[in-house]
Design a protein around this motif. Structure first.
Motif, PDB file in Angstrom:
ATOM      1  N   GLU A   1      -7.089   4.173   5.197  1.00 28.91           N
ATOM      2  CA  GLU A   1      -6.498   2.977   5.598  1.00 28.91           C
ATOM      3  C   GLU A   1      -4.920   2.693   5.800  1.00 28.91           C
ATOM      4  O   GLU A   1      -4.821   1.795   6.581  1.00 28.91           O
ATOM      5  CB  GLU A   1      -6.924   2.029   4.189  1.00 28.91           C
TER       6      GLU A   1
ATOM      7  N   HIS B   1       0.688  -1.347  -0.211  1.00 27.11           N
ATOM      8  CA  HIS B   1       0.144   0.058   0.553  1.00 27.11           C
ATOM      9  C   HIS B   1       1.208   1.197  -0.217  1.00 27.11           C
ATOM     10  O   HIS B   1       0.330   1.926  -0.806  1.00 27.11           O
ATOM     11  CB  HIS B   1      -0.466   0.388   0.762  1.00 27.11           C
TER      12      HIS B   1
ATOM     13  N   LYS C   1      -3.984   3.649   9.095  1.00 22.45           N
ATOM     14  CA  LYS C   1      -4.628   2.549  10.607  1.00 22.45           C
ATOM     15  C   LYS C   1      -3.816   1.239   9.990  1.00 22.45           C
ATOM     16  O   LYS C   1      -3.347   0.885  11.297  1.00 22.45           O
ATOM     17  CB  LYS C   1      -6.295   2.312  10.173  1.00 22.45           C
ATOM     18  N   LYS C   2      -3.616   0.756   9.469  1.00 25.12           N
ATOM     19  CA  LYS C   2      -2.337  -0.819   8.794  1.00 25.12           C
ATOM     20  C   LYS C   2      -1.335   0.006   9.423  1.00 25.12           C
ATOM     21  O   LYS C   2      -0.450  -1.307  10.475  1.00 25.12           O
ATOM     22  CB  LYS C   2      -2.441  -0.701   7.452  1.00 25.12           C
TER      23      LYS C   2
ATOM     24  N   GLU D   1      -3.849   9.831   0.851  1.00 31.26           N
ATOM     25  CA  GLU D   1      -3.353   9.112   2.468  1.00 31.26           C
ATOM     26  C   GLU D   1      -2.120   8.866   2.312  1.00 31.26           C
ATOM     27  O   GLU D   1      -1.885   8.919   4.005  1.00 31.26           O
ATOM     28  CB  GLU D   1      -4.122   7.157   1.862  1.00 31.26           C
TER      29      GLU D   1
END
Length: 306
Positions: free
Chosen positions: A189, A31, A192-193, A168
């Motif tokens: 996300e 990501h 968060k990860k 992000e």
């Protein structure tokens, strides 16, 4: 004893936690790479965390924070929290070592895949405020012509304000600068990860043991290094003091030379110790303490001249 951060207080910006979290969480690493490079990555295969590539026995090895592959693309992600102003040269060397390592495994030149050296910086490495500085080889006379050698160098600036990057990634860079301000449930996300990865890492007893073992080893090597530095300083001081005393024909010159040599010898070995610890080369540091010839080779490699 060295005052190192307690394990339960480690953040993603601490080298140990960054390396272990990224390698244990392929989805987070994928990501992050997609957010930086802006192209899709199907899957990540980790070659190693904090891999040391030694292309030749006599060469300076490279310690990689996160070394991964996706198809014919290779990625080295390096976390940088202090600006030593040598990142361009380091990126050049890291990339050459990665390529050489691949060729030594039997590949032909034409089989070399794309390689990306990515420095994730908590400072602006070039001072222009860009979120991302990307480099590839181009023709000086005709800049529109690229060499197409598959070599890419990318510097990410967590303090950036300019350039088109996704929300992000912007949030992730803010997280790197102030991790304590963020909670997993309130963010995108990618952050968060990262937060979940750090929280799980802090609870990982195996990682804790590895970290504490490393810190204990660092303390031992630092203590040995300081003692060796003092001994080397004494030898250098005596040599320099005798030389100056002869040249000047007086006792004061000898004493001044001893003191100067003591300081220089200790400082030089202290700098070598710091470099080897930062690069994770514990075996080299251990050997340098007792092997004078090897220590002199390291001084030459790292340009720590008298």
């Amino acid at each position: 004893m060295t005052k190192y951060k307690p394990y339960e207080q480690l953040e993603l910006t601490d080298d140990f936690m960054f390396s272990y979290v990224m390698r244990s969480n392929g989805e987070l690493c994928r990501h992050l790479l997609e957010s930086i490079l802006n192209f899709p990555i199907d899957r990540i295969d980790f070659i190693s965390s904090q891999e040391t590539i030694d292309t030749y026995a006599s060469s300076k090895g490279v310690r990689l924070d996160v070394y991964a592959k996706s198809g014919n693309k290779s990625f080295d992600v390096e976390l940088q929290t202090s600006n030593k102003r040598d990142l361009p040269q380091r990126s050049r060397y890291y990339q050459s070592q990665m390529d050489t390592a691949m060729l030594q495994k039997g590949q032909m030149y034409r089989e070399l895949g794309d390689s990306y050296i990515i420095f994730l910086c908590t400072f602006d490495p070039f001072g222009y405020g860009q979120y991302i500085y990307s480099f590839q080889n181009k023709c000086t006379e005709l800049p529109a012509i690229t060499l197409n050698d598959g070599a890419y160098k990318v510097f990410v600036n967590a303090q950036g304000t300019r350039g088109a990057v996704g929300d992000e990634l912007k949030e992730f860079l803010l997280f790197l600068m102030s991790p304590g301000r963020f909670k997993a449930r309130d963010n995108g996300e990618l952050v968060k990860k990262a937060i979940i990865g750090v929280e799980e890492g802090r609870r990982n007893e195996e990682w804790r043991l590895i970290y504490m073992t490393l810190m204990t080893k660092f303390d031992e090597l630092l203590a040995e290094g300081k003692e060796q530095g003092l001994a080397e300083g004494r030898r250098e001081g005596m040599r320099q003091g005798i030389l100056e005393g002869r040249q000047e024909g007086r006792q004061e010159g000898r004493q001044e030379g001893i003191l100067e040599g003591l300081v220089e010898g200790e400082a030089r070995f202290a700098r070598l110790t710091e470099i080897l610890l930062l690069e994770g080369k514990l075996a080299d540091l251990q050997r340098s303490i007792s092997d004078t010839e090897f220590r002199e080779q390291l001084y030459s490699i790292y340009k720590l001249y008298k």
